[in-house]
Write a protein that holds these residues in place. Structure first.
Motif, PDB file in Angstrom:
ATOM      1  N   ASP A 154       0.898  -1.165   0.000  1.00  0.00           N
ATOM      2  CA  ASP A 154       0.000   0.000   0.000  1.00  0.00           C
ATOM      3  C   ASP A 154       0.933   1.210   0.000  1.00  0.00           C
ATOM      4  O   ASP A 154       1.650   1.439   0.969  1.00  0.00           O
ATOM      5  CB  ASP A 154      -0.871  -0.098   1.263  1.00  0.00           C
ATOM      6  N   SER A 161      -0.653   6.680  -2.472  1.00  0.00           N
ATOM      7  CA  SER A 161      -1.888   7.034  -1.768  1.00  0.00           C
ATOM      8  C   SER A 161      -2.092   8.523  -1.482  1.00  0.00           C
ATOM      9  O   SER A 161      -2.277   8.922  -0.324  1.00  0.00           O
ATOM     10  CB  SER A 161      -1.964   6.239  -0.447  1.00  0.00           C
ATOM     11  N   PRO A 162      -2.075   9.355  -2.537  1.00  0.00           N
ATOM     12  CA  PRO A 162      -2.367  10.781  -2.328  1.00  0.00           C
ATOM     13  C   PRO A 162      -3.861  11.005  -2.110  1.00  0.00           C
ATOM     14  O   PRO A 162      -4.638  10.045  -2.138  1.00  0.00           O
ATOM     15  CB  PRO A 162      -1.917  11.425  -3.642  1.00  0.00           C
ATOM     16  N   ASN A 163      -4.229  12.243  -1.895  1.00  0.00           N
ATOM     17  CA  ASN A 163      -5.636  12.565  -1.627  1.00  0.00           C
ATOM     18  C   ASN A 163      -6.231  13.369  -2.776  1.00  0.00           C
ATOM     19  O   ASN A 163      -5.596  14.282  -3.297  1.00  0.00           O
ATOM     20  CB  ASN A 163      -5.733  13.353  -0.324  1.00  0.00           C
ATOM     21  N   HIS A 185       4.184  12.080  -0.382  1.00  0.00           N
ATOM     22  CA  HIS A 185       3.644  11.057  -1.284  1.00  0.00           C
ATOM     23  C   HIS A 185       4.707  10.595  -2.286  1.00  0.00           C
ATOM     24  O   HIS A 185       4.736   9.436  -2.679  1.00  0.00           O
ATOM     25  CB  HIS A 185       2.420  11.589  -2.033  1.00  0.00           C
ATOM     26  N   HIS A 232      -4.105   3.574  -2.098  1.00  0.00           N
ATOM     27  CA  HIS A 232      -5.217   3.814  -1.169  1.00  0.00           C
ATOM     28  C   HIS A 232      -5.517   5.318  -1.178  1.00  0.00           C
ATOM     29  O   HIS A 232      -5.293   6.019  -0.176  1.00  0.00           O
ATOM     30  CB  HIS A 232      -4.784   3.327   0.213  1.00  0.00           C
ATOM     31  N   GLY A 234      -7.122   8.959  -0.977  1.00  0.00           N
ATOM     32  CA  GLY A 234      -8.146   9.579  -0.131  1.00  0.00           C
ATOM     33  C   GLY A 234      -9.226  10.155  -1.034  1.00  0.00           C
ATOM     34  O   GLY A 234      -9.103  11.272  -1.508  1.00  0.00           O
ATOM     35  N   TYR A 262     -10.847   7.889   8.948  1.00  0.00           N
ATOM     36  CA  TYR A 262      -9.662   7.262   8.344  1.00  0.00           C
ATOM     37  C   TYR A 262      -9.380   5.882   8.960  1.00  0.00           C
ATOM     38  O   TYR A 262      -9.078   4.918   8.263  1.00  0.00           O
ATOM     39  CB  TYR A 262      -8.490   8.225   8.583  1.00  0.00           C
ATOM     40  N   ASP A 311      -9.348   2.118   7.333  1.00  0.00           N
ATOM     41  CA  ASP A 311      -8.195   1.227   7.373  1.00  0.00           C
ATOM     42  C   ASP A 311      -8.530  -0.115   8.029  1.00  0.00           C
ATOM     43  O   ASP A 311      -7.943  -1.139   7.672  1.00  0.00           O
ATOM     44  CB  ASP A 311      -7.004   1.900   8.076  1.00  0.00           C
ATOM     45  N   ARG A 324      -8.227  -7.206   3.063  1.00  0.00           N
ATOM     46  CA  ARG A 324      -6.964  -7.645   2.471  1.00  0.00           C
ATOM     47  C   ARG A 324      -6.509  -8.999   3.010  1.00  0.00           C
ATOM     48  O   ARG A 324      -5.873  -9.782   2.303  1.00  0.00           O
ATOM     49  CB  ARG A 324      -5.888  -6.581   2.735  1.00  0.00           C
ATOM     50  N   TYR A 367       2.543  -1.155   4.561  1.00  0.00           N
ATOM     51  CA  TYR A 367       2.015   0.204   4.403  1.00  0.00           C
ATOM     52  C   TYR A 367       3.173   1.181   4.399  1.00  0.00           C
ATOM     53  O   TYR A 367       3.902   1.268   5.382  1.00  0.00           O
ATOM     54  CB  TYR A 367       1.109   0.566   5.572  1.00  0.00           C
ATOM     55  N   THR A 379       4.074   4.826   4.581  1.00  0.00           N
ATOM     56  CA  THR A 379       3.664   6.222   4.823  1.00  0.00           C
ATOM     57  C   THR A 379       4.682   6.899   5.735  1.00  0.00           C
ATOM     58  O   THR A 379       5.556   6.247   6.311  1.00  0.00           O
ATOM     59  CB  THR A 379       2.296   6.354   5.539  1.00  0.00           C
ATOM     60  N   GLN A 410       2.377   8.658  10.914  1.00  0.00           N
ATOM     61  CA  GLN A 410       1.187   7.809  10.996  1.00  0.00           C
ATOM     62  C   GLN A 410       1.443   6.522  11.782  1.00  0.00           C
ATOM     63  O   GLN A 410       0.604   5.621  11.797  1.00  0.00           O
ATOM     64  CB  GLN A 410       0.680   7.471   9.584  1.00  0.00           C
ATOM     65  N   PHE A 465      -1.290   3.413  12.630  1.00  0.00           N
ATOM     66  CA  PHE A 465      -1.211   2.018  12.193  1.00  0.00           C
ATOM     67  C   PHE A 465      -1.074   1.064  13.374  1.00  0.00           C
ATOM     68  O   PHE A 465      -1.657  -0.018  13.368  1.00  0.00           O
ATOM     69  CB  PHE A 465      -0.075   1.826  11.176  1.00  0.00           C
TER      70      PHE A 465
HETATM   71  N1  ARG Z   1      -3.977   9.231   2.008  1.00  0.00           N
HETATM   72  C1  ARG Z   1      -3.088   9.107   3.124  1.00  0.00           C
HETATM   73  C2  ARG Z   1      -2.225  10.348   3.248  1.00  0.00           C
HETATM   74  O1  ARG Z   1      -2.132  11.122   2.331  1.00  0.00           O
HETATM   75  C3  ARG Z   1      -2.166   7.898   3.011  1.00  0.00           C
HETATM   76  C4  ARG Z   1      -2.862   6.570   2.992  1.00  0.00           C
HETATM   77  C5  ARG Z   1      -1.955   5.441   3.369  1.00  0.00           C
HETATM   78  N2  ARG Z   1      -2.568   4.149   3.350  1.00  0.00           N
HETATM   79  C6  ARG Z   1      -3.466   3.717   4.241  1.00  0.00           C
HETATM   80  N3  ARG Z   1      -3.965   2.511   4.093  1.00  0.00           N
HETATM   81  N4  ARG Z   1      -3.848   4.455   5.264  1.00  0.00           N
HETATM   82  O2  ARG Z   1      -1.613  10.554   4.278  1.00  0.00           O
END
Ligand code: ARG
Length: 597
Positions: free
Chosen positions: A133, A136-138, A147, A173, A175, A328, A332, A339, A354, A356, A360, A364
């Motif tokens: 994973d 994963s941008p938003n 990212h 993933h 957002g 969020y 997850d 998964r 994951y 990131t 975070q 997690f």
């Molecule tokens: N969209 C989130 C961010 O920009 C990252 C996601 C990472 N993956 C996840 N499964 N939470 O910080």
């Protein structure tokens, strides 16, 4: 210090484990675990491996450790497999046993790798489903340098796992769900309704600005807030107009993200947060049925074990807000459940990774703990957060443009390519070379992108990383240009008439620089296994850098093209395996190589 060839080490270990118990029967009788403590030699003059296991036996046996080491060495003498593999063991210091692999065995191992397209890196016997994973941008927000790090690191890890033969699912993933769409759609309805009805009406830059305005209004303007909430409810309830607007916004962002992925040659499958929307209520219901859910001040929480806040109170993971909405963490939890669930109800993954930022980590940790307590993580499966540090500017502060804005990824990549092009043109003038525009463009793009990727991958990802164009583009040091240049150098040998593809009947080496390169080349399998385990791409970078240095020492000090005929073939074979190793290694980092630059 890296170990040498897993195959050789395994044979050595087996011989040691046979010799050990006999020499230390008394200790074994006393119920001590017998471990030869095989490790890479701490200095090249000690050979290839050292066994330190005699030392801890000194006390239980009441004997000087050197005497125990001597007994072990005597036992080893009776091990035919060991005698074939190693020169006579040497006892050193207080009782270390130093082992040097026989030159002919090293040469044979090298020959096997030359003949193997995988260069001696085995494929896993039981490939499992692994999810990475990453990126994963938003949606409706700009993809930022964090990212970018996730994209580069995640891609490299996925490549290593794929090369080892795992069935890797690369997941983006994104957002793409939640309250932000309520405010954005409400705001756009008033200021730019065309963006909600036609594709391409606004570009992502505008969208980001609209998003900022919407957020500001949401924080200050009551009626706007209420309208936004209603809009979210409409969207989540599946209202066709809201869904259409949402879809257009997603498409717009997606195109921008894709442009970055294309430039970086990233393969990734989008499965955004919205995918899990239908599961969110069931997730909360399951947590409740499992007796894990506590309603605290109206919010649905799971209190975490072993995690407390400043006041010493246990910290909750909030899974349902007091207004009934999900967040969020809920998403997850739904994702982890899906998964790890067996196919076809889920992905049936054995390992989920994951990638990131380190910020975070507690998110997690909370999600993993709750999923585990809910029974969603099968015993043989693993879930791992792969955290990374911040990207900082040259000054050690958060990376910003000169005017203080956040750096756009497109601009960052453009500048890297531009600077790589300028460096190249300077070099061409110095070397009095004339090259076609197309060649220069190709080199600038490859080197520029490679420099950005490699600079990120070569630092230990857990530490913050200082972004510096000058450093990443330097031709010396642990940089992409330095490594790419070594590949070019070897390609040059072929252009100057060295037959790199020729068969070598028997490899023969004499010079210490040759042996150093042989030994370095035989570490590839070990380093790949390490990256697969520890998920640290900088280990691979460090190895490739070391290999280049050892190669350059060899090439600068030992004649290759002008070598005497009996040595030439073996030296060319070393060049060939070095180039193949660099190409494979850089390929696993997502970096293509050049024949000329
Ligand atoms: N969209 C989130 C961010 O920009 C990252 C996601 C990472 N993956 C996840 N499964 N939470 O910080």
């Amino acid at each position: 210090m890296l170990r040498l060839a897993q195959t050789l080490e395994a044979q050595l270990r087996a011989a040691m484990e046979r010799a050990f118990p006999a020499a230390a029967a008394e200790a074994q009788a006393a119920g001590r675990a017998l471990d030869p403590q095989l490790a890479p030699a701490s200095k090249p003059e000690f050979g290839d491996f050292q066994a330190n296991g005699a030392l801890p036996l000194a006390k239980p046996l009441g004997l000087p450790p050197r005497q125990i080491a001597a007994a072990i060495v005597a036992e080893l003498a009776a091990e035919p497999a060991l005698a074939e593999l190693c020169l006579e063991p040497v006892i050193a210091g207080p009782g270390f046993i130093n082992l040097t692999v026989r030159p002919e065995r090293l040469a044979a191992e090298l020959a096997a790798r030359l003949a193997d397209p995988r260069l001696g890196v085995p494929s896993v016997a039981d490939p499992g489903r692994v999810i990475v994973d990453f990126s994963s941008p938003n949606i409706a927000k700009e993809m930022h340098v964090g990212h970018l790090r996730s994209t580069i690191i995640g891609d490299a890890l996925a490549r290593v796992l794929e090369f080892r033969g795992h069935r890797v699912l690369r997941l983006n993933h994104v957002g793409d769900w939640g309250t932000q769409f309520g405010m954005l759609i409400t705001h756009l309805k008033q200021v730019a309704p065309e963006a909600l009805e036609t594709a391409d009406a606004v570009d992502l830059g505008d969208l980001v600005a609209f998003y900022r305005q919407a957020k500001q209004r949401f924080d200050t303007d009551e009626p706007f807030q209420a309208a936004s909430r209603e809009e979210v409810v409409r969207l989540q309830g599946g209202n066709p107009l809201s869904l259409k607007a949402w879809g257009l916004l997603c498409d717009q962002s997606r195109r921008e993200f894709q442009a970055i992925y294309d430039r970086l040659a990233i393969q990734i499958n989008e499965r955004g947060e919205s995918f899990y929307n239908p599961e969110l209520q069931a997730v909360v219901d399951d947590l409740s049925a499992a007796g894990l859910l506590v309603v605290d001040a109206g919010a649905g929480c799971v209190f975490l074990e072993g995690v407390s806040g400043k006041d010493g109170q246990p910290l909750p993971l909030i899974v349902q807000k007091s207004d009934g909405g999900f967040n969020y963490a809920t998403t997850d939890l739904a994702a982890i459940r899906y998964r790890l669930a067996p196919q076809p109800a889920g992905d049936g993954a054995q390992r989920v990774i994951y990638v990131t930022d380190a910020g975070q980590a507690s998110h997690f940790a909370g999600v993993f703990q709750v999923a585990r307590r809910a029974g969603w993580i099968p015993a043989q499966a693993s879930v791992e957060h792969v955290p990374f540090g911040l990207v900082q500017g040259d000054d050690g502060k958060k990376l910003k443009t000169r005017s203080g804005d956040t750096v756009r990824l497109k601009d960052l990549l453009d500048e890297a390519v531009e600077r790589a092009g300028a460096d190249l043109r300077r070099r061409l003038v110095e070397e009095d070379r004339l090259e076609a525009e197309s060649f220069m463009a190709q080199v600038a793009t490859t080197v520029g992108i490679a420099a950005v990727k490699y600079a990120d991958l070569s630092t230990n990802r857990i530490t913050n990383y200082q972004f510096s164009f000058d450093r990443m583009l330097a031709l010396s040091g642990n940089t992409a240009p330095y490594l790419l240049y070594a590949v070019v150098r070897i390609a040059g040998i072929a252009r100057k008439g060295g037959d790199l593809e020729g068969d070598v009947a028997s490899l023969r080496f004499g010079e210490p620089q040759e042996w150093a390169l042989v030994r370095e080349l035989l570490k590839l399998d070990v380093v790949i296994a390490e990256v697969e385990q520890e998920l640290l791409p900088n280990r691979l970078c460090g190895y490739l850098f070391e290999l280049c240095q050892v190669f350059n020492r060899f090439y600068d000090q030992v004649p290759v093209l002008k070598a005497p005929p009996e040595a030439r073939g073996s030296r060319l074979a070393l060049c060939r395996l070095t180039a193949a190793t660099l190409k494979l290694g850089l390929g696993l980092l997502g970096i293509p190589t050049l024949e000329r630059m």
